[in-house]
Design an enzyme around this catalytic site. Structure first.
Site, PDB file in Angstrom:
ATOM      1  N   ASP A  99       0.875  -1.180   0.000  1.00  0.00           N
ATOM      2  CA  ASP A  99       0.000   0.000   0.000  1.00  0.00           C
ATOM      3  C   ASP A  99       0.910   1.227   0.000  1.00  0.00           C
ATOM      4  O   ASP A  99       1.209   1.816   1.042  1.00  0.00           O
ATOM      5  CB  ASP A  99      -0.900  -0.024   1.232  1.00  0.00           C
ATOM      6  CG  ASP A  99      -1.847   1.166   1.303  1.00  0.00           C
ATOM      7  OD1 ASP A  99      -1.947   1.901   0.306  1.00  0.00           O
ATOM      8  OD2 ASP A  99      -2.469   1.360   2.366  1.00  0.00           O
ATOM      9  N   ASP A 109       0.709   4.355  -0.948  1.00  0.00           N
ATOM     10  CA  ASP A 109       0.277   5.676  -0.489  1.00  0.00           C
ATOM     11  C   ASP A 109      -0.386   5.649   0.887  1.00  0.00           C
ATOM     12  O   ASP A 109      -0.856   6.668   1.386  1.00  0.00           O
ATOM     13  CB  ASP A 109      -0.669   6.323  -1.510  1.00  0.00           C
ATOM     14  CG  ASP A 109      -1.863   5.428  -1.848  1.00  0.00           C
ATOM     15  OD1 ASP A 109      -2.146   4.487  -1.081  1.00  0.00           O
ATOM     16  OD2 ASP A 109      -2.490   5.660  -2.902  1.00  0.00           O
ATOM     17  N   ASP A 169      -7.124  -0.359  -5.562  1.00  0.00           N
ATOM     18  CA  ASP A 169      -6.666   1.023  -5.673  1.00  0.00           C
ATOM     19  C   ASP A 169      -6.186   1.260  -7.104  1.00  0.00           C
ATOM     20  O   ASP A 169      -5.266   0.590  -7.572  1.00  0.00           O
ATOM     21  CB  ASP A 169      -5.526   1.272  -4.684  1.00  0.00           C
ATOM     22  CG  ASP A 169      -5.241   2.755  -4.482  1.00  0.00           C
ATOM     23  OD1 ASP A 169      -5.553   3.538  -5.399  1.00  0.00           O
ATOM     24  OD2 ASP A 169      -4.699   3.117  -3.417  1.00  0.00           O
ATOM     25  N   VAL A 180      -6.701   9.032  -3.956  1.00  0.00           N
ATOM     26  CA  VAL A 180      -7.361   8.187  -4.951  1.00  0.00           C
ATOM     27  C   VAL A 180      -7.557   6.800  -4.359  1.00  0.00           C
ATOM     28  O   VAL A 180      -6.585   6.100  -4.065  1.00  0.00           O
ATOM     29  CB  VAL A 180      -6.527   8.104  -6.252  1.00  0.00           C
ATOM     30  CG1 VAL A 180      -7.172   7.106  -7.221  1.00  0.00           C
ATOM     31  CG2 VAL A 180      -6.408   9.474  -6.897  1.00  0.00           C
ATOM     32  N   GLU A 183     -19.546  11.627 -13.641  1.00  0.00           N
ATOM     33  CA  GLU A 183     -19.825  11.392 -12.218  1.00  0.00           C
ATOM     34  C   GLU A 183     -21.007  12.236 -11.765  1.00  0.00           C
ATOM     35  O   GLU A 183     -21.877  11.766 -11.040  1.00  0.00           O
ATOM     36  CB  GLU A 183     -18.592  11.721 -11.366  1.00  0.00           C
ATOM     37  CG  GLU A 183     -17.628  10.567 -11.173  1.00  0.00           C
ATOM     38  CD  GLU A 183     -18.097   9.571 -10.123  1.00  0.00           C
ATOM     39  OE1 GLU A 183     -19.138   9.789  -9.481  1.00  0.00           O
ATOM     40  OE2 GLU A 183     -17.421   8.535  -9.959  1.00  0.00           O
ATOM     41  N   SER A 231     -13.901 -15.367  11.177  1.00  0.00           N
ATOM     42  CA  SER A 231     -13.546 -16.243  10.067  1.00  0.00           C
ATOM     43  C   SER A 231     -14.720 -16.552   9.141  1.00  0.00           C
ATOM     44  O   SER A 231     -14.516 -16.870   7.971  1.00  0.00           O
ATOM     45  CB  SER A 231     -12.954 -17.558  10.602  1.00  0.00           C
ATOM     46  OG  SER A 231     -13.794 -18.128  11.595  1.00  0.00           O
TER      47      SER A 231
END
Length: 574
Positions: free
Chosen positions: A180, A182, A201, A209, A241, A259
C-alpha cells in the site's frame, strides 16, 4: 513426509488461527500428524503404490517454488514414516511413536483416525504397539535433537517446514494490505490483504485516490474513487460522475467480523484421499497469501467469477454485489475487515484498520458480524461476559463514529446458534477417511476436544450440556448487542444503528424449508464455517432481512445503471 507435511503445516496454522501455543497431549501437532499419516496410507492403498512412491507423488504435486521445502522435509521424516507405516498400520500409533502425540499426566490418551482393522484396538494393545514403534525412531530423533524430553517435537522446527511456518506466521499477522504505497488502506495487488479484501486502488501513489472517495473535480480527468467512471459528457459539458452518480446516493459496504465473514475455507481436495491430485494445489499460493480465507467469494464482499474451481465450488453472491447492482456507482467500494478467530475484544482494535474518512469519503454500510468467537472457547475456557461484550461493542462503535461519513448505517448481528451443526454433521464420515469410512465428525469432535484445540469447542462437541451452555451464552450476548442498539440509537449523528438477530439460523431454516440439507451449508473439512453455498445463500437471506428492516440502508436504484454499463463496460474490473 513430503507434500503432505507441507500441506498440513498449513492446516496447523490455519485451523489454530495462527496461534502456536502448546495444547494438551500434542495439540495441533498431534492432529496434523494423524491427518498426514491417514492420507498417505489411504492414497497408497487406493492407488496400489508404495508409501515412498506416494510421498514422491505428493511432492510432485507441489508448485515448483515449494518443492525444495518438500524435499527437505522428506529427507528428515520420510524414512521414519515409511518404516512405521510398513510395520504399524495405525496413524495413532505412528504419531505417538514420533512424539507428535503424547499423554500428559492426568490426561486421557487421545486417539483419532484409524483404519477399519484398528478401530477396536484396546488401550493395552495400543500402548504395546506404541512402545514397539518408539524403538524404531527414538535413537534417530535424539541424534537429530528433535525430541524434547517428556513432550513431542514442534513440526515447525523441522527443515523444510520451518520456512513455511515462518512465512505463514508473517502472512497471518497481516490486518492491512502488505503493499500500500500511499498508505490509504487500499492496494493495487490481489492477495496479502489487497483487492481480494478491499476494492482495488487504481492509483497506489496518490493518497486521495481510492475506492469510496468523493470525486475530486467531478473526476473530469482522473478516476479518484476507482469506480471506472470519469470524463466529461461532450453533449452537456457535465462530468459523467455528476450526471450518472451525483443524485444516486452512492455508498460502500464493509464487514467487521471473524472467520465466517472472511470466508475461511480449506479445500476438501487437500484432505480427501479420493480427490487429491496435482490440480488441487495449483491455487496453493492463493490460499496461503489470503490466510486460508476467500473474501472475494464471501457472502459480504464476494465479487467476480470463480477462477479456482478445482478447490472451491458454488455460486458467488454477496451484499456488495447486490449493492453494486442497485447502483453501479458503488463499483469496488467494499472492505472485508475480518480476521480468523476475531472476537469483540480484538475487534475494538481491528476496527481502526477500516479505511474511511468522514469528510472526504462516501457513506458506508457497516456489517458488525461476530458469529461466535466470543463463545467458541466453550464453558471450560473464558467466554466473553455480557459486561465485556457491551463495553467492547460500544468502544467499536465509538471508533466508527470518528471515521464514518454522514448518512452511514451500522448493522449489528446477533451471535450464531451453532447447535444445528452437530445434528447435521455428527454421524457423517469426515472426508479424511473417505476411503476407510471410519472417522465420523463425532469422532473428529472427540479428538479435537481431547487435544484441547480451540477451533470452536463450544459447538464442535458431542457433549450436549456444553452445547446448551454455549447456546445460552450466545443468546445472552445477542441480547446484549440488542441492548447496545436500543440504548444508543441517538448517540451517533453520522450513522444509524440497526440490530438483526442470528442470520445464520435464519439461513438454515430457509434452506431446509426449501428442501436443502443442513450439511450443505457447512464447510466439510472443519465442520464449522459456512460453505460456498452457505455464503451465497446467506447473502440473499441477509439482504432480504435488511431490505425489510430499512430500505434506506442501501439507497435507491440508480436509473443510470444501463447507461453506465454502455459507456464504461466492466468499469475497470477488479
Amino acid at each position: 513426509m513430503s507434500r503432505a507435511i507441507i500441506l498440513y503445516s498449513l492446516f496447523i496454522v490455519f485451523l489454530n488461527i495462527g496461534r502456536s501455543e502448546e495444547k494438551a497431549n500434542g495439540g495441533m501437532n498431534c492432529l496434523d500428524c494423524n491427518i498426514v499419516v491417514a492420507i498417505v496410507q489411504q492414497y497408497s492403498e487406493l492407488n496400489n503404490i508404495s508409501v515412498i512412491n506416494t510421498l514422491d507423488t505428493f511432492c510432485n504435486f507441489l508448485p515448483e517454488e515449494l518443492s525444495v521445502f518438500c524435499h527437505k522435509a522428506l529427507a528428515i521424516l520420510g524414512p521414519l514414516l515409511i518404516s512405521l507405516i510398513s510395520s504399524h498400520q495405525d496413524p495413532n500409533v505412528i504419531c505417538h511413536a514420533l512424539n507428535f502425540c503424547y499423554t500428559e499426566p492426568g490426561q486421557p490418551t487421545c486417539r483419532g483416525i484409524s483404519p477399519p482393522t484398528f478401530t477396536e484396538m484396546t488401550d493395552e494393545e495400543f500402548l504395546i504397539r506404541v512402545s514397539s514403534a518408539r524403538h524404531l525412531v527414538k535413537h534417530l530423533l535424539q541424534k537429530q535433537s528433535l525430541l524434547r524430553p517428556g513432550l513431542g517435537f514442534d513440526i515447525c522446527s523441522l527443515p523444510g517446514i520451518r520456512e513455511i511456518c515462518e512465512l505463514l506466521q508473517r502472512i497471518n499477522n497481516l490486518e492491512t494490505p502488505a503493499v500500500d504505497l500511499d498508505r490509504d488502506g487500499f492496494s493495487s495487488i490481489f492477495s496479502l490483504r489487497g483487492s481480494a479484501w478491499r476494492g482495488k486502488d487504481c492509483n497506489d501513489t496518490d493518497l486521495y485516490v481510492h475506492p469510496g472517495a468523493i470525486p475530486v473535480d467531478g473526476d473530469a480527468e482522473r478516476d479518484s474513487n476507482c469506480n471506472g467512471i470519469l470524463g466529461v459528457n461532450p453533449d452537456t459539458g457535465k462530468t459523467y460522475e455528476e450526471e450518472l452518480c451525483a443524485d444516486s446516493q452512492p455508498r460502500g459496504v464493509a464487514v467487521l467480523g471473524d472467520s465466517i465473514s472472511a470466508h475461511f475455507h480449506l479445500p476438501v481436495q487437500w484432505f480427501d484421499p479420493k480427490l487429491i491430485n496435482k490440480r488441487s494445489f495449483l491455487s496453493v499460493w492463493t490460499v496461503i497469501q489470503n490466510q486460508g480465507d476467500w473474501p472475494m467469494m464471501s457472502g459480504s464482499t464476494g465479487y467476480g467469477k470463480n477462477v479456482w474451481p478445482d478447490v472451491i465450488s458454488g455460486p458467488i453472491d454477496s451484499i456488495y454485489l447486490k449493492l453494486r447492482a442497485r447502483n453501479r456507482c458503488n463499483h469496488r467500494d467494499y472492505q472485508n475487515i475480518a480476521v480468523n478467530g476475531e472476537n469483540s475484544f480484538k475487534l475494538k482494535k481491528l476496527v481502526k484498520t477500516l479505511s474511511r474518512n468522514a469528510a472526504s469519503d462516501r457513506p458506508l454500510v457497516v456489517l458488525y458480524a461476530l458469529a461466535g468467537s466470543d463463545v467458541c472457547s466453550g464453558p471450560d475456557h473464558r467466554m466473553t461476559s455480557p459486561e465485556d461484550m457491551y463495553n467492547n461493542t460500544l468502544a467499536t462503535l465509538d471508533n466508527l463514529a470518528t471515521v464514518l461519513p454522514n448518512n452511514s448505517h451500522v448493522i449489528i448481528f446477533g451471535l450464531a446458534d451453532g447447535s444445528w451443526i452437530h445434528e447435521n454433521m455428527a454421524s457423517r464420515v469426515h472426508p479424511l477417511t473417505s476411503y476407510w469410512g471410519t472417522f465420523t465428525y463425532s469422532k473428529f469432535y472427540d479428538f479435537i476436544n481431547c487435544l484441547d484445540i480451540l477451533s470452536c469447542l463450544g459447538w464442535l462437541t458431542n457433549n450436549q450440556t456444553t452445547r446448551e451452555i454455549t447456546l445460552q451464552r450466545a443468546k445472552e450476548l445477542s441480547s446484549v448487542l440488542q441492548k447496545v442498539v436500543d440504548t444508543n440509537k441517538g448517540r451517533y449523528s453520522n450513522f444509524k444503528l440497526h440490530f438483526v438477530d442470528d442470520p445464520l439460523s435464519k439461513e438454515y431454516k430457509q434452506w431446509t424449508k426449501l428442501g436443502g440439507e443442513g450439511w450443505e451449508l457447512i464447510e466439510a473439512v472443519d465442520s464449522l464455517h459456512s460453505s460456498q453455498i452457505g455464503q451465497a445463500f446467506g447473502s440473499n437471506v441477509t439482504w432480504g432481512t435488511l431490505m425489510s428492516l430499512d430500505p434506506e440502508i442501501f439507497g435507491p436504484v440508480n436509473p443510470n445503471n444501463d447507461k453506465i454499463v454502455s459507456l464504461f463496460g466492466d468499469q475497470g474490473g477488479y
